[in-house]
Design a protein around this motif. Structure first.
Motif, PDB file in Angstrom:
ATOM      1  N   ASP A 275      17.671  39.867 -84.726  1.00  0.00           N
ATOM      2  CA  ASP A 275      17.335  38.444 -84.783  1.00  0.00           C
ATOM      3  C   ASP A 275      18.557  37.592 -85.095  1.00  0.00           C
ATOM      4  OD1 ASP A 275      14.673  39.060 -84.317  1.00  0.00           O
ATOM      5  OD2 ASP A 275      14.176  39.129 -86.461  1.00  0.00           O
ATOM      6  N   LYS A 276      19.606  38.212 -85.608  1.00  0.00           N
ATOM      7  CA  LYS A 276      20.764  37.460 -86.080  1.00  0.00           C
ATOM      8  C   LYS A 276      21.981  37.567 -85.166  1.00  0.00           C
ATOM      9  CE  LYS A 276      19.080  35.934 -90.042  1.00  0.00           C
ATOM     10  NZ  LYS A 276      18.939  34.478 -90.314  1.00  0.00           N
ATOM     11  N   PHE A 277      22.326  38.788 -84.751  1.00  0.00           N
ATOM     12  CA  PHE A 277      23.611  39.016 -84.091  1.00  0.00           C
ATOM     13  C   PHE A 277      23.434  39.096 -82.572  1.00  0.00           C
ATOM     14  CE2 PHE A 277      24.223  40.475 -88.406  1.00  0.00           C
ATOM     15  CZ  PHE A 277      25.467  39.939 -88.727  1.00  0.00           C
ATOM     16  N   HIS A 278      23.947  38.084 -81.871  1.00  0.00           N
ATOM     17  CA  HIS A 278      23.774  38.000 -80.421  1.00  0.00           C
ATOM     18  C   HIS A 278      25.090  37.907 -79.660  1.00  0.00           C
ATOM     19  CE1 HIS A 278      19.659  36.056 -81.522  1.00  0.00           C
ATOM     20  NE2 HIS A 278      19.587  37.383 -81.521  1.00  0.00           N
ATOM     21  N   TYR A 279      26.190  37.668 -80.362  1.00  0.00           N
ATOM     22  CA  TYR A 279      27.498  37.502 -79.698  1.00  0.00           C
ATOM     23  C   TYR A 279      28.390  38.668 -80.091  1.00  0.00           C
ATOM     24  CZ  TYR A 279      31.600  35.090 -77.784  1.00  0.00           C
ATOM     25  OH  TYR A 279      32.708  34.738 -77.031  1.00  0.00           O
ATOM     26  N   MET A 280      28.969  39.334 -79.095  1.00  0.00           N
ATOM     27  CA  MET A 280      29.782  40.526 -79.324  1.00  0.00           C
ATOM     28  C   MET A 280      31.210  40.294 -78.860  1.00  0.00           C
ATOM     29  SD  MET A 280      29.071  44.357 -77.823  1.00  0.00           S
ATOM     30  CE  MET A 280      30.013  44.175 -76.302  1.00  0.00           C
ATOM     31  N   ALA A 281      32.172  40.816 -79.619  1.00  0.00           N
ATOM     32  CA  ALA A 281      33.584  40.672 -79.256  1.00  0.00           C
ATOM     33  C   ALA A 281      34.294  42.008 -79.412  1.00  0.00           C
ATOM     34  CB  ALA A 281      34.267  39.614 -80.119  1.00  0.00           C
ATOM     35  N   VAL A 282      34.988  42.410 -78.336  1.00  0.00           N
ATOM     36  CA  VAL A 282      35.774  43.642 -78.337  1.00  0.00           C
ATOM     37  C   VAL A 282      37.265  43.333 -78.250  1.00  0.00           C
ATOM     38  CG1 VAL A 282      36.211  45.791 -77.076  1.00  0.00           C
ATOM     39  CG2 VAL A 282      33.879  44.956 -77.326  1.00  0.00           C
ATOM     40  N   SER A 283      37.593  42.245 -77.539  1.00  0.00           N
ATOM     41  CA  SER A 283      38.986  41.804 -77.419  1.00  0.00           C
ATOM     42  C   SER A 283      38.979  40.325 -77.084  1.00  0.00           C
ATOM     43  CB  SER A 283      39.718  42.595 -76.320  1.00  0.00           C
ATOM     44  OG  SER A 283      39.191  42.267 -75.042  1.00  0.00           O
TER      45      SER A 283
END
Length: 652
Positions: free
Chosen positions: A155-163
């Motif tokens: 419900d909280k974490f929707h944006y992902m970053a790898v680089s």
């Protein structure tokens, strides 16, 4: 965000809580599962709807000695005893250990595993490391994988970053359900047909699209927008990872899931699996890694948390090796050594004298054969890049015996120093000039590609619009990560295969990135034969004993259950080939959206009598046809003249 509170440890009947005023970390006792992370007003950053054993945990995959492949039994590592290692205002370190005895034979791998968690004062996060030990008298086994898994609140974490250029809003885990997605060629890949958020409709989701090389995998994670919170996994050193700097590992993916990979066989297969032998003791410290939490101030942009995470990553890297882990098995900076020198390259076809190995990778890894570092997981590895003048320095090396290895983009092959190197605590060793002589038979007649151990310089087709990942549309360096590119070969070459003419063709446009089978209209797969056409004005008097042999070098960036057969001026595929690799590789790079796996280098002796004046043709046949992912990615191909040649043969 800071706190002057000291670190507090609260021990309950079935949990322990570490609290430094910035976050609270709750861990089950004695199992050592992370059940809760409280931060910035959020009661639990982890998915609280999951069972407590399915939120934050260490796990492994193991199999019996003699088994092959990368699969096996999965163990979610559960401690059987709890102890406090350090407890004061500045630091708390706790241990969750599980032991082994012969009564557990066949149920668990024969390991003592000590999972440690550390919290420091005024630190916005926590550390974890594991001490794995196998005694010589215990039964051996295989260990394909060890990792840490965190399953965050969906419900909280929707944006992902790898680089910097690989980050995006991600689909929800529910979007992968049967009613919202369509299965594709393997379980990890699905087509989103009815996602909760319509913007993701028509996209492919596959965790392997977000894999990353170790050298670039120092920080990755997730962002929550309301409230602004970042959850990041920072790996400050590669010393405990398998396979060197360019080994590829999983990162984060839909769940939302965040991984810290220590041992894995992805993009390598069975050759990479750690295999203990009878009577062989083994001990290794995996980590520490840092789980970093951050937030914005004054309503700042949540996406700016990525930049802050990178700054914290740089701090952690600079602080390595950490001074605070209590285990004697983790040597501190003063207990480690240093090695330095100058890496030079001498290829007589490039320069009469040695030239600086600018950008070359130089490393220490366990003793073994040339290039064995790329499949090692038992020991530790320490790598650096040489500067413009070829100088290199590797600091903070654990004491022990190593080989010095090296390789350099632009040149074929691998280097290994002649004798082993012993690093003593506090030592500093100067190796002087280290000269690598790349394999060379004679002058280059022609070449295809650039030798950098990848297939990135070859033609990667556009993705079929039906199977798109929007992140990689026109991506500068990751077009190959799109799903289904293997099927594009049949579309581009429905009846005939690649024909490459030296001097006319362009390998960036005319050489497909993967040599794979063709799918027929009936859905079957057939072998493919690629041609390399080249012209020579003269091959000398082939009846003379003075005429030497030519040499074809084939550098393979990856292979998966494939066989390459090479013929020269002979289209009869039923005849014996001039050369065959045999069936090689279990890298599975093609199906997992990679551009390289394990590096392999072959040489094919070409008798002068087989060459003709005028047009000549090499026929490269990939014979294995059980499925779409069987194939080879080439790194570089070169034909060399006989060593006695005063100059290269002229090409029409």
């Amino acid at each position: 965000m800071s706190s002057q509170q000291g670190v507090k440890l609260q021990i309950e009947s079935d949990h322990v809580v570490l609290d430094n005023g910035m976050l609270k970390l709750t861990i089950s006792k004695p199992q050592g599962m992370v059940t809760g992370i409280q931060y910035n007003g959020v009661t639990n950053l982890l998915e609280s709807r999951n069972d407590e054993i399915d939120r934050g945990y260490w796990d492994l995959v193991w199999s019996k000695t003699g088994s092959t492949g990368t699969k096996g039994s999965q163990e979610r590592i559960s401690g059987t005893s709890f102890s406090v290692i350090v407890e004061n205002e500045e630091q708390v370190e706790v241990s969750f250990k599980r032991t082994w005895d012969p009564s557990l034979e066949g149920q668990l791998p024969s390991l003592i595993i000590d999972k440690r968690f550390i919290m420091l004062k005024n630190s916005s996060g926590f550390y974890s490391y594991g001490i794995f030990e196998h005694l010589a008298e215990w039964s051996p086994f295989n260990l394909p994988q060890v990792r840490i898994v965190f399953k965050l609140s969906k419900d909280k974490f929707h944006y992902m970053a790898v680089s910097d250029n690989r980050q995006r809003f991600m689909p929800l885990p529910d979007d992968r359900s049967e009613k919202r997605s369509k299965p594709l060629a393997y379980p990890e890949a699905v087509l989103l047909v009815n996602p909760v958020e319509p913007e993701f409709k028509g996209e492919v989701d596959d965790k392997y699209q977000y894999s990353c090389e170790n050298k670039d995998l120092k920080v990755h994670g997730w962002i929550c927008s309301d409230p602004a919170v970042g959850f990041w996994q920072i790996t400050p050193s590669n010393e405990f990872r398998t396979g060197g700097l360019v080994k590829q590992n999983l990162t984060s993916h839909v769940g939302p899931i965040n991984l810290a990979m220590f041992l894995s066989a992805h993009y390598a297969g069975d050759e990479m699996v750690l295999k203990l032998k009878p009577g062989e003791p083994w001990k290794k410290v995996l980590g520490p890694v840092f789980m970093y939490l951050n937030t914005t101030t004054d309503g700042g942009d949540p996406l700016s948390l990525w930049e802050d995470a990178k700054r914290q990553m740089a701090v952690e890297v600079q602080s390595w090796p950490y001074s605070f882990p209590a285990s004697e098995d983790f040597p501190k900076a003063e207990q480690r050594g240093r090695i330095s020198g100058r890496f030079l390259v001498h290829d007589w076809c490039v320069s009469e004298t040695s030239i600086p190995g600018n950008g070359g990778y130089v490393g220490l890894a366990p003793p073994g054969e040339v290039g064995s570092w790329q499949i090692d997981g038992k020991g530790y590895q320490f790598w650096t890049q040489a500067d413009e003048q070829g100088f290199f320095s590797i600091a903070n090396v654990r004491p022990g015996e190593y080989n010095l290895y090296a390789y350099i983009p632009g040149f074929l092959g691998d280097y290994k120093f002649g004798s082993s190197v012993t690093i003593a605590p506090g030592s500093s060793m100067d190796m002087g000039d280290v000269v690598y002589e790349p394999p060379r038979h004679g002058p280059t007649l022609w070449e295809i590609g650039y030798p950098d151990r990848t297939a990135s310089g070859f033609y990667v087709p556009d993705v079929d619009p039906k199977y798109i990942n929007k992140l990689y549309v026109n991506h500068p360096d990751s077009r190959f990560r799109q799903y289904g590119l293997w099927d594009r070969y049949t579309e581009l070459y429905p009846d005939k295969d690649v024909v490459y003419t030296v001097g006319k063709s362009d390998w960036a446009k005319d050489w497909f990135y993967a040599h794979i089978p063709r799918r027929t209209k009936e859905g079957e797969y057939v072998p493919t034969t690629w041609q390399i056409k080249f012209y020579v004005d003269s091959v000398g008097n082939t009846s003379s004993s003075d005429v030497g042999d030519y040499l074809l070098r084939v550098a393979v960036a990856t292979a998966h259950v494939a066989e390459l057969q090479v013929r020269i001026n002979n289209q009869d595929m039923s005849s014996s080939p001039l050369f065959s690799t045999g069936v090689i590789g279990h890298d599975n790079t093609i199906g997992r959206h990679g551009i390289h796996g394990l590096y392999r280098l072959y040489e094919v002796l070409v008798p002068a009598a087989l060459l003709w004046k005028g047009e000549n043709i090499f026929y490269f046949t990939q014979t294995q046809i059980e499925g779409p992912f069987q194939g080879i990615m080439y790194d570089y191909i070169r034909l060399e003249a006989p060593p006695s040649s005063p100059h290269c043969l002229s090409l029409a």
